[in-house]
Design a protein around this motif. Structure first.
Motif, PDB file in Angstrom:
ATOM      1  N   PRO A  98    -118.522  27.533 -32.870  1.00 57.21           N
ATOM      2  CA  PRO A  98    -118.090  28.905 -33.011  1.00 57.21           C
ATOM      3  C   PRO A  98    -116.973  29.346 -33.793  1.00 57.21           C
ATOM      4  CG  PRO A  98    -118.527  28.454 -30.718  1.00 57.21           C
ATOM      5  CD  PRO A  98    -118.480  27.278 -31.247  1.00 57.21           C
ATOM      6  N   ILE A  99    -117.016  30.460 -34.570  1.00 57.98           N
ATOM      7  CA  ILE A  99    -116.081  31.067 -35.241  1.00 57.98           C
ATOM      8  C   ILE A  99    -115.418  32.294 -34.600  1.00 57.98           C
ATOM      9  CG2 ILE A  99    -115.491  31.782 -37.551  1.00 57.98           C
ATOM     10  CD1 ILE A  99    -117.467  30.106 -38.636  1.00 57.98           C
ATOM     11  N   CYS A 100    -114.097  32.556 -34.798  1.00 59.50           N
ATOM     12  CA  CYS A 100    -113.333  33.625 -34.452  1.00 59.50           C
ATOM     13  C   CYS A 100    -112.391  34.077 -35.488  1.00 59.50           C
ATOM     14  CB  CYS A 100    -112.558  33.533 -32.957  1.00 59.50           C
ATOM     15  SG  CYS A 100    -111.109  32.353 -33.074  1.00 59.50           S
ATOM     16  N   TYR A 101    -111.871  35.459 -35.225  1.00 60.18           N
ATOM     17  CA  TYR A 101    -110.810  35.967 -35.655  1.00 60.18           C
ATOM     18  C   TYR A 101    -109.625  36.184 -34.588  1.00 60.18           C
ATOM     19  CZ  TYR A 101    -107.401  39.114 -38.020  1.00 60.18           C
ATOM     20  OH  TYR A 101    -106.241  39.456 -38.434  1.00 60.18           O
ATOM     21  N   THR A 112    -111.531  49.084 -34.928  1.00 55.45           N
ATOM     22  CA  THR A 112    -112.467  49.225 -36.268  1.00 55.45           C
ATOM     23  C   THR A 112    -112.745  47.771 -36.901  1.00 55.45           C
ATOM     24  OG1 THR A 112    -111.486  51.376 -36.516  1.00 55.45           O
ATOM     25  CG2 THR A 112    -112.363  50.328 -38.408  1.00 55.45           C
ATOM     26  N   ILE A 113    -111.547  46.791 -37.025  1.00 51.21           N
ATOM     27  CA  ILE A 113    -111.569  45.516 -37.436  1.00 51.21           C
ATOM     28  C   ILE A 113    -112.627  44.752 -36.639  1.00 51.21           C
ATOM     29  CG2 ILE A 113    -110.529  43.509 -37.841  1.00 51.21           C
ATOM     30  CD1 ILE A 113    -107.840  45.421 -38.545  1.00 51.21           C
ATOM     31  N   LEU A 114    -112.346  44.693 -35.349  1.00 52.91           N
ATOM     32  CA  LEU A 114    -113.564  43.986 -34.541  1.00 52.91           C
ATOM     33  C   LEU A 114    -114.878  44.364 -34.791  1.00 52.91           C
ATOM     34  CD1 LEU A 114    -114.096  42.124 -32.274  1.00 52.91           C
ATOM     35  CD2 LEU A 114    -113.694  43.746 -30.693  1.00 52.91           C
ATOM     36  N   ASP A 115    -115.022  45.823 -34.681  1.00 52.04           N
ATOM     37  CA  ASP A 115    -116.463  46.290 -35.188  1.00 52.04           C
ATOM     38  C   ASP A 115    -117.019  45.723 -36.442  1.00 52.04           C
ATOM     39  OD1 ASP A 115    -116.421  47.548 -32.929  1.00 52.04           O
ATOM     40  OD2 ASP A 115    -116.124  49.708 -33.713  1.00 52.04           O
ATOM     41  N   CYS A 118    -117.707  42.036 -36.564  1.00 51.73           N
ATOM     42  CA  CYS A 118    -119.066  41.806 -35.476  1.00 51.73           C
ATOM     43  C   CYS A 118    -120.261  42.301 -36.028  1.00 51.73           C
ATOM     44  CB  CYS A 118    -118.793  42.232 -34.183  1.00 51.73           C
ATOM     45  SG  CYS A 118    -117.492  41.495 -33.425  1.00 51.73           S
ATOM     46  N   SER A 119    -120.313  42.952 -37.102  1.00 54.93           N
ATOM     47  CA  SER A 119    -121.295  43.856 -37.651  1.00 54.93           C
ATOM     48  C   SER A 119    -122.087  42.711 -38.653  1.00 54.93           C
ATOM     49  CB  SER A 119    -120.846  44.916 -38.666  1.00 54.93           C
ATOM     50  OG  SER A 119    -120.134  44.528 -39.716  1.00 54.93           O
ATOM     51  N   GLY A 120    -123.474  43.298 -38.557  1.00 53.54           N
ATOM     52  CA  GLY A 120    -124.428  42.396 -39.525  1.00 53.54           C
ATOM     53  C   GLY A 120    -124.963  41.419 -38.539  1.00 53.54           C
ATOM     54  N   ASP A 121    -125.924  40.688 -39.117  1.00 54.52           N
ATOM     55  CA  ASP A 121    -126.585  39.505 -38.310  1.00 54.52           C
ATOM     56  C   ASP A 121    -125.614  38.304 -38.092  1.00 54.52           C
ATOM     57  OD1 ASP A 121    -126.592  37.724 -40.568  1.00 54.52           O
ATOM     58  OD2 ASP A 121    -128.354  38.488 -41.453  1.00 54.52           O
ATOM     59  N   ALA A 122    -125.965  37.487 -37.256  1.00 53.36           N
ATOM     60  CA  ALA A 122    -125.177  36.543 -36.736  1.00 53.36           C
ATOM     61  C   ALA A 122    -124.819  35.373 -37.804  1.00 53.36           C
ATOM     62  CB  ALA A 122    -126.053  35.779 -35.658  1.00 53.36           C
ATOM     63  N   SER A 123    -125.169  35.402 -38.822  1.00 56.59           N
ATOM     64  CA  SER A 123    -124.968  34.333 -39.913  1.00 56.59           C
ATOM     65  C   SER A 123    -123.926  34.908 -40.601  1.00 56.59           C
ATOM     66  CB  SER A 123    -126.019  34.373 -41.089  1.00 56.59           C
ATOM     67  OG  SER A 123    -126.255  35.461 -41.523  1.00 56.59           O
ATOM     68  N   SER A 124    -123.299  36.133 -40.379  1.00 53.76           N
ATOM     69  CA  SER A 124    -121.993  36.493 -41.182  1.00 53.76           C
ATOM     70  C   SER A 124    -121.119  37.200 -40.252  1.00 53.76           C
ATOM     71  CB  SER A 124    -122.353  37.401 -42.246  1.00 53.76           C
ATOM     72  OG  SER A 124    -122.945  38.652 -41.753  1.00 53.76           O
ATOM     73  N   SER A 125    -121.456  37.248 -39.056  1.00 53.12           N
ATOM     74  CA  SER A 125    -120.350  37.823 -38.068  1.00 53.12           C
ATOM     75  C   SER A 125    -119.684  36.783 -37.021  1.00 53.12           C
ATOM     76  CB  SER A 125    -120.974  38.843 -37.214  1.00 53.12           C
ATOM     77  OG  SER A 125    -122.044  38.268 -36.264  1.00 53.12           O
ATOM     78  N   ILE A 126    -118.506  37.267 -36.671  1.00 49.02           N
ATOM     79  CA  ILE A 126    -117.689  36.385 -36.003  1.00 49.02           C
ATOM     80  C   ILE A 126    -118.304  36.001 -34.461  1.00 49.02           C
ATOM     81  CG2 ILE A 126    -115.419  36.890 -36.778  1.00 49.02           C
ATOM     82  CD1 ILE A 126    -114.824  38.608 -34.656  1.00 49.02           C
ATOM     83  N   ASP A 127    -118.112  35.037 -33.896  1.00 47.65           N
ATOM     84  CA  ASP A 127    -118.867  34.636 -32.595  1.00 47.65           C
ATOM     85  C   ASP A 127    -117.778  35.212 -31.513  1.00 47.65           C
ATOM     86  OD1 ASP A 127    -121.046  33.105 -33.749  1.00 47.65           O
ATOM     87  OD2 ASP A 127    -119.671  31.622 -34.050  1.00 47.65           O
ATOM     88  N   PHE A 128    -116.583  35.084 -31.673  1.00 49.44           N
ATOM     89  CA  PHE A 128    -115.820  35.711 -30.636  1.00 49.44           C
ATOM     90  C   PHE A 128    -114.448  36.436 -31.393  1.00 49.44           C
ATOM     91  CE2 PHE A 128    -114.873  31.399 -30.664  1.00 49.44           C
ATOM     92  CZ  PHE A 128    -113.607  31.165 -30.477  1.00 49.44           C
ATOM     93  N   TRP A 129    -113.743  36.956 -30.567  1.00 48.84           N
ATOM     94  CA  TRP A 129    -112.329  37.513 -31.099  1.00 48.84           C
ATOM     95  C   TRP A 129    -111.333  37.018 -29.915  1.00 48.84           C
ATOM     96  CZ3 TRP A 129    -110.794  41.610 -34.583  1.00 48.84           C
ATOM     97  CH2 TRP A 129    -109.656  42.096 -34.268  1.00 48.84           C
ATOM     98  N   THR A 130    -110.211  36.793 -30.609  1.00 48.61           N
ATOM     99  CA  THR A 130    -109.094  36.515 -29.668  1.00 48.61           C
ATOM    100  C   THR A 130    -108.094  37.415 -30.195  1.00 48.61           C
ATOM    101  OG1 THR A 130    -108.001  34.721 -31.143  1.00 48.61           O
ATOM    102  CG2 THR A 130    -109.734  34.059 -29.365  1.00 48.61           C
ATOM    103  N   ALA A 131    -107.138  37.696 -29.129  1.00 47.48           N
ATOM    104  CA  ALA A 131    -106.029  38.616 -29.397  1.00 47.48           C
ATOM    105  C   ALA A 131    -104.780  37.974 -28.635  1.00 47.48           C
ATOM    106  CB  ALA A 131    -106.127  39.941 -29.019  1.00 47.48           C
ATOM    107  N   SER A 132    -103.724  38.056 -29.551  1.00 47.87           N
ATOM    108  CA  SER A 132    -102.402  37.680 -28.580  1.00 47.87           C
ATOM    109  C   SER A 132    -101.253  38.346 -29.240  1.00 47.87           C
ATOM    110  CB  SER A 132    -102.354  35.985 -28.763  1.00 47.87           C
ATOM    111  OG  SER A 132    -102.131  35.619 -30.102  1.00 47.87           O
TER     112      SER A 132
END
Length: 137
Positions: A98-101, A112-115, A118-132
């Motif tokens: 899985p790939i994240c930002y 806005t950045i998360l949206d 995550c937009s588009g199909d699964a082949s070009s969207s992140i799988d998860f988001w982390t924030a710290s």
């Protein structure tokens, strides 16, 4: 990594290195064949380990509204990494990770950045988001 796995420890890593990373000030210019090949090598190494939970395509790259131009490069990087992992899985049976930002701020732009990522199909969207929150010295 094997010792970590034996201890029940799972890891996240990033594809960025001191030599190859998306440059906040020149994101489009920094997206070179050498950079993506470096990212592919990282994926190849980390996919071997079952205790690799995910790979960050970038960390803290978008910290201000002036850096949002990097979002399209992040999206392209995610697309290319996912396509690469899919092909490696088909040819060699390599695990798809899985790939994240990794956001390192709590700005109003995060939603806005998360949206967008995550937009588009699964082949070009992140799988998860982390924030710290990183401390600023």
């Amino acid at each position: 990594m094997a010792l970590l796995a034996d201890a029940g420890i799972y890891v996240f890593t990033t594809v960025a290195t001191p030599s190859y990373a998306i440059n906040r000030r020149a994101p489009h210019e920094s997206y070179t064949p050498a950079m993506i090949m470096s990212f592919f090598r990282t994926v190849d190494v980390m996919a071997r380990y079952p205790n690799t939970l995910g790979i960050a395509v970038a960390s803290g790259l978008i910290e201000a509204s002036t850096a949002t131009s990097a979002a399209s490069v992040i999206k392209a990087t995610v697309r290319d990494l996912k396509k690469y992992m899919k092909l490696k899985d088909e040819v060699e049976g390599q695990r798809v990770v899985p790939i994240c930002y990794d956001a390192t701020s709590t700005s109003a732009d995060d939603k806005t950045i998360l949206d967008y990522l995550c937009s588009g199909d699964a082949s070009s969207s992140i799988d998860f988001w982390t924030a710290s929150e990183r401390s600023r010295v």
